[in-house]
Design a protein around this motif. Structure first.
Motif, PDB file in Angstrom:
ATOM      1  N   ASP A   1       0.899  -1.110   0.326  1.00  0.00           N
ATOM      2  CA  ASP A   1      -0.249   0.319   0.493  1.00  0.00           C
ATOM      3  C   ASP A   1       1.024   1.171  -0.118  1.00  0.00           C
ATOM      4  O   ASP A   1       1.565   1.365   0.889  1.00  0.00           O
ATOM      5  CB  ASP A   1      -0.696   0.024   1.496  1.00  0.00           C
ATOM      6  N   ARG A   2       0.881   2.020  -1.079  1.00  0.00           N
ATOM      7  CA  ARG A   2       1.938   3.143  -1.669  1.00  0.00           C
ATOM      8  C   ARG A   2       0.865   4.297  -1.245  1.00  0.00           C
ATOM      9  O   ARG A   2       1.425   5.599  -1.741  1.00  0.00           O
ATOM     10  CB  ARG A   2       2.581   3.040  -2.605  1.00  0.00           C
ATOM     11  N   SER A   3      -0.627   4.257  -0.957  1.00  0.00           N
ATOM     12  CA  SER A   3      -1.008   5.356  -0.772  1.00  0.00           C
ATOM     13  C   SER A   3      -1.044   6.943  -0.211  1.00  0.00           C
ATOM     14  O   SER A   3      -1.575   7.520  -0.321  1.00  0.00           O
ATOM     15  CB  SER A   3      -2.463   5.237  -0.705  1.00  0.00           C
ATOM     16  N   LYS A   4      -0.039   6.610   1.087  1.00  0.00           N
ATOM     17  CA  LYS A   4       0.613   7.453   1.678  1.00  0.00           C
ATOM     18  C   LYS A   4       1.598   7.907   1.264  1.00  0.00           C
ATOM     19  O   LYS A   4       1.772   9.039   1.830  1.00  0.00           O
ATOM     20  CB  LYS A   4      -0.092   7.386   2.808  1.00  0.00           C
ATOM     21  N   VAL A   5       2.079   8.166   0.084  1.00  0.00           N
ATOM     22  CA  VAL A   5       3.250   8.393  -0.113  1.00  0.00           C
ATOM     23  C   VAL A   5       3.134   9.899  -0.686  1.00  0.00           C
ATOM     24  O   VAL A   5       1.919   9.304  -2.010  1.00  0.00           O
ATOM     25  CB  VAL A   5       3.822   7.019  -0.901  1.00  0.00           C
ATOM     26  N   SER A   6       3.895  10.810  -1.046  1.00  0.00           N
ATOM     27  CA  SER A   6       3.593  11.414  -1.343  1.00  0.00           C
ATOM     28  C   SER A   6       3.696  11.668  -3.662  1.00  0.00           C
ATOM     29  O   SER A   6       4.748  10.903  -3.801  1.00  0.00           O
ATOM     30  CB  SER A   6       4.955  12.615  -1.405  1.00  0.00           C
ATOM     31  N   LEU A   7       2.508  12.421  -4.102  1.00  0.00           N
ATOM     32  CA  LEU A   7       2.096  12.195  -5.265  1.00  0.00           C
ATOM     33  C   LEU A   7       1.930   9.994  -5.383  1.00  0.00           C
ATOM     34  O   LEU A   7       1.332  10.173  -6.778  1.00  0.00           O
ATOM     35  CB  LEU A   7       3.672  12.677  -5.969  1.00  0.00           C
ATOM     36  N   CYS A   8       1.808   9.516  -4.570  1.00  0.00           N
ATOM     37  CA  CYS A   8       1.100   7.994  -4.697  1.00  0.00           C
ATOM     38  C   CYS A   8      -0.306   8.051  -4.100  1.00  0.00           C
ATOM     39  O   CYS A   8      -0.365   6.931  -3.651  1.00  0.00           O
ATOM     40  CB  CYS A   8       1.883   7.341  -4.659  1.00  0.00           C
ATOM     41  N   GLU A   9      -0.813   8.928  -3.775  1.00  0.00           N
ATOM     42  CA  GLU A   9      -2.346   9.053  -3.432  1.00  0.00           C
ATOM     43  C   GLU A   9      -3.201   7.893  -3.966  1.00  0.00           C
ATOM     44  O   GLU A   9      -3.334   7.778  -5.332  1.00  0.00           O
ATOM     45  CB  GLU A   9      -2.855  10.520  -3.148  1.00  0.00           C
ATOM     46  N   GLY A  10      -3.884   6.564  -3.528  1.00  0.00           N
ATOM     47  CA  GLY A  10      -5.028   5.903  -4.205  1.00  0.00           C
ATOM     48  C   GLY A  10      -4.463   4.862  -4.601  1.00  0.00           C
ATOM     49  O   GLY A  10      -4.660   3.766  -5.700  1.00  0.00           O
ATOM     50  N   CYS A  11      -2.487   5.228  -4.515  1.00  0.00           N
ATOM     51  CA  CYS A  11      -1.837   3.842  -5.447  1.00  0.00           C
ATOM     52  C   CYS A  11      -1.332   2.304  -4.806  1.00  0.00           C
ATOM     53  O   CYS A  11      -1.134   2.494  -3.197  1.00  0.00           O
ATOM     54  CB  CYS A  11      -0.986   4.593  -5.708  1.00  0.00           C
ATOM     55  N   LEU A  12      -1.392   1.548  -5.346  1.00  0.00           N
ATOM     56  CA  LEU A  12      -1.216  -0.112  -4.874  1.00  0.00           C
ATOM     57  C   LEU A  12      -0.196  -0.489  -5.871  1.00  0.00           C
ATOM     58  O   LEU A  12       0.564   0.331  -6.973  1.00  0.00           O
ATOM     59  CB  LEU A  12      -1.741  -1.137  -4.562  1.00  0.00           C
ATOM     60  N   ARG A  13       1.762  -0.803  -4.895  1.00  0.00           N
ATOM     61  CA  ARG A  13       2.580  -1.189  -5.863  1.00  0.00           C
ATOM     62  C   ARG A  13       2.722  -3.013  -5.905  1.00  0.00           C
ATOM     63  O   ARG A  13       2.362  -3.587  -4.563  1.00  0.00           O
ATOM     64  CB  ARG A  13       4.098  -0.904  -5.001  1.00  0.00           C
ATOM     65  N   ILE A  14       2.819  -3.375  -6.960  1.00  0.00           N
ATOM     66  CA  ILE A  14       2.734  -4.959  -7.733  1.00  0.00           C
ATOM     67  C   ILE A  14       3.107  -5.371  -7.749  1.00  0.00           C
ATOM     68  O   ILE A  14       4.533  -4.845  -8.694  1.00  0.00           O
ATOM     69  CB  ILE A  14       1.265  -5.016  -8.182  1.00  0.00           C
ATOM     70  N   THR A  15       4.477  -5.846  -7.289  1.00  0.00           N
ATOM     71  CA  THR A  15       5.549  -7.184  -7.388  1.00  0.00           C
ATOM     72  C   THR A  15       4.807  -7.854  -8.542  1.00  0.00           C
ATOM     73  O   THR A  15       3.874  -8.871  -8.461  1.00  0.00           O
ATOM     74  CB  THR A  15       6.313  -7.989  -6.614  1.00  0.00           C
ATOM     75  N   ILE A  16       5.891  -8.054 -10.150  1.00  0.00           N
ATOM     76  CA  ILE A  16       6.002  -9.388 -11.109  1.00  0.00           C
ATOM     77  C   ILE A  16       5.922 -10.598 -10.326  1.00  0.00           C
ATOM     78  O   ILE A  16       7.251 -10.485  -9.543  1.00  0.00           O
ATOM     79  CB  ILE A  16       6.492  -8.799 -11.879  1.00  0.00           C
ATOM     80  N   GLY A  17       4.894 -11.452 -10.140  1.00  0.00           N
ATOM     81  CA  GLY A  17       5.136 -13.032  -9.950  1.00  0.00           C
ATOM     82  C   GLY A  17       5.045 -13.441 -10.594  1.00  0.00           C
ATOM     83  O   GLY A  17       5.514 -13.486 -11.571  1.00  0.00           O
ATOM     84  N   THR A  18       4.991 -15.086 -10.217  1.00  0.00           N
ATOM     85  CA  THR A  18       4.803 -15.797 -11.830  1.00  0.00           C
ATOM     86  C   THR A  18       3.933 -15.638 -12.084  1.00  0.00           C
ATOM     87  O   THR A  18       2.907 -15.399 -12.195  1.00  0.00           O
ATOM     88  CB  THR A  18       4.854 -17.222 -10.895  1.00  0.00           C
ATOM     89  N   THR A  19       3.629 -16.255 -13.200  1.00  0.00           N
ATOM     90  CA  THR A  19       2.459 -16.323 -14.349  1.00  0.00           C
ATOM     91  C   THR A  19       1.392 -16.677 -13.694  1.00  0.00           C
ATOM     92  O   THR A  19       0.201 -16.394 -13.878  1.00  0.00           O
ATOM     93  CB  THR A  19       2.642 -17.478 -15.752  1.00  0.00           C
ATOM     94  N   GLN A  20       1.312 -18.546 -12.520  1.00  0.00           N
ATOM     95  CA  GLN A  20       0.614 -18.163 -11.534  1.00  0.00           C
ATOM     96  C   GLN A  20       0.127 -17.918 -11.080  1.00  0.00           C
ATOM     97  O   GLN A  20      -1.288 -17.275 -10.651  1.00  0.00           O
ATOM     98  CB  GLN A  20       1.012 -19.760 -11.205  1.00  0.00           C
ATOM     99  N   GLU A  21       0.947 -16.755 -10.165  1.00  0.00           N
ATOM    100  CA  GLU A  21       0.604 -15.578  -8.916  1.00  0.00           C
ATOM    101  C   GLU A  21      -0.036 -14.381  -9.588  1.00  0.00           C
ATOM    102  O   GLU A  21      -1.032 -14.267  -8.957  1.00  0.00           O
ATOM    103  CB  GLU A  21       2.235 -15.245  -8.685  1.00  0.00           C
ATOM    104  N   ASN A  22       0.704 -14.487 -10.744  1.00  0.00           N
ATOM    105  CA  ASN A  22      -0.027 -13.004 -11.805  1.00  0.00           C
ATOM    106  C   ASN A  22      -1.350 -13.277 -12.088  1.00  0.00           C
ATOM    107  O   ASN A  22      -2.074 -12.547 -11.330  1.00  0.00           O
ATOM    108  CB  ASN A  22       0.464 -12.884 -12.352  1.00  0.00           C
TER     109      ASN A  22
END
Length: 346
Positions: free
Chosen positions: A315-336
């Motif tokens: 959850d990056r929503s409290k970071v400057s300029l990133c309001e309402g944002c989530l950061r998602i690491t690229i997983g394996t095909t199955q995880e994605n």
């Protein structure tokens, strides 16, 4: 840039700790100099001897891949050690300051606070690019370091190369370019520019593309004068022998790493397209890293709902300029696929 003027006064006169391995060079069969356990280790492999304090074999292997001479290479306990040492070597506590460019990697600010160094924040532009005018206004005679993360964390974009070059050409302190995610980017690394800019420091890591986050092994590339200062202030044996051995073995498998990079980039592009089709997703930001930043209707609720399903993102929503944002690491095909299915169910 005069490195003697840049470093702290007490560091100029510092006499580094001299290890037993520093004092003796050559071959021998009996070592009775370092008060080690002469009988070995209670393991299949012996680790009773202190490691090479300068990691020369490992640096030589890295040099063959990166094209950077050993004397321009520093290895640390993750990139975080190099970041901390830059503060300790070049920033006078309570006097000097550094410039950081939010939203960016949080350890720059943490290290500054630990070392009692003033932080001057110049937010990125809404495009997540450098505010060159703002940086110029923030700098004074006590500014020692500027940190530029490219590709940037958490936004994922690469910083425009000519803008970075403008900072390098017009700043008399050290410009630290954090390239933790450079393996996933189209933009080429700045390590090829070390001979052109004596104030350039490039950070890279084994934690991302190389898949060795648990080892905590980071790299810093800079002029020989800067590397000499870092080697002077670092702990004597900052990289343990097990880490050096495993990293050397990993460097023999660069084809595997390159395959993973290719797959990750393909999955990143596919996941970006799939996320953009979801009604809850307001924006998918372009990425040159192994993660994607997205803006959603309700970031915290989405984050908590995924946690309930055993899926952890950031959850990056409290970071400057990133309001309402989530950061998602690229997983394996199955995880994605599991992630997408979970998001569609919300």
């Amino acid at each position: 840039m005069d490195i003697n003027k840049l470093q702290r006064e007490n560091i100029k006169n510092l006499r580094p700790y001299s290890t037993a391995r520093d004092e003796y060079k050559g071959q021998a069969s009996i070592f009775l100099d370092a008060n080690e356990n002469s009988y070995g280790s209670p393991l299949d492999q012996n680790y009773n001897r202190y490691p090479d304090p300068l990691q020369l074999d490992l640096k030589d292997a890295i040099s063959k891949i990166k094209g950077v001479p050993i004397e321009n290479t520093f290895l640390g306990n993750g990139s975080d050690e190099a970041i901390d040492l830059l503060f300790r070597a070049f920033c006078e506590p309570g006097v000097d300051n550094v410039v950081i460019l939010p939203p960016t990697y949080g350890m720059y600010e943490v290290s500054a606070n630990i070392n009692n160094v003033e932080i001057r924040k110049v937010d990125l532009l809404p495009s997540f690019q450098l505010d060159l005018d703002g940086i110029a206004e923030a700098i004074d005679e006590h500014t020692k370091l500027i940190f530029i993360c490219s590709p940037n964390n958490p936004t994922g974009n690469s910083i425009i190369r000519t803008d970075i070059e403008t900072v390098l050409a017009n700043f008399n302190g050290l410009v630290v370019i954090d390239e933790a995610y450079i393996n996933y980017a189209k933009q080429r690394t700045f390590i090829k520019e070390l001979t052109e800019y004596p104030n350039l420091v490039v950070l890279q890591t084994f934690s991302k593309a190389w898949g060795l986050a648990a080892l905590r092994l980071g790299m810093a590339f800079a002029s020989g004068l800067v590397i000499d200062v870092l080697n002077k202030v670092k702990p004597p044996y900052n990289i343990n022998q097990a880490t050096q051995d495993i990293a050397l073995k990993a460097l023999e498998n660069i084809e595997q790493v390159n395959d993973w990079i290719k797959i990750t980039v393909e999955e990143r592009d596919k996941l970006s397209s799939d996320l953009a089709e979801l009604a809850m997703v307001k924006k998918v930001y372009p990425s040159d890293a192994n993660f994607i930043l997205i803006q959603v209707d309700d970031a915290l609720s989405t984050y908590n709902a995924l946690v309930d399903q055993g899926i952890i993102i950031r959850d990056r929503s409290k970071v400057s300029l990133c309001e309402g944002c989530l950061r998602i690491t690229i997983g394996t095909t199955q995880e994605n696929e599991i992630l997408l299915k979970a998001l569609k169910s919300l």
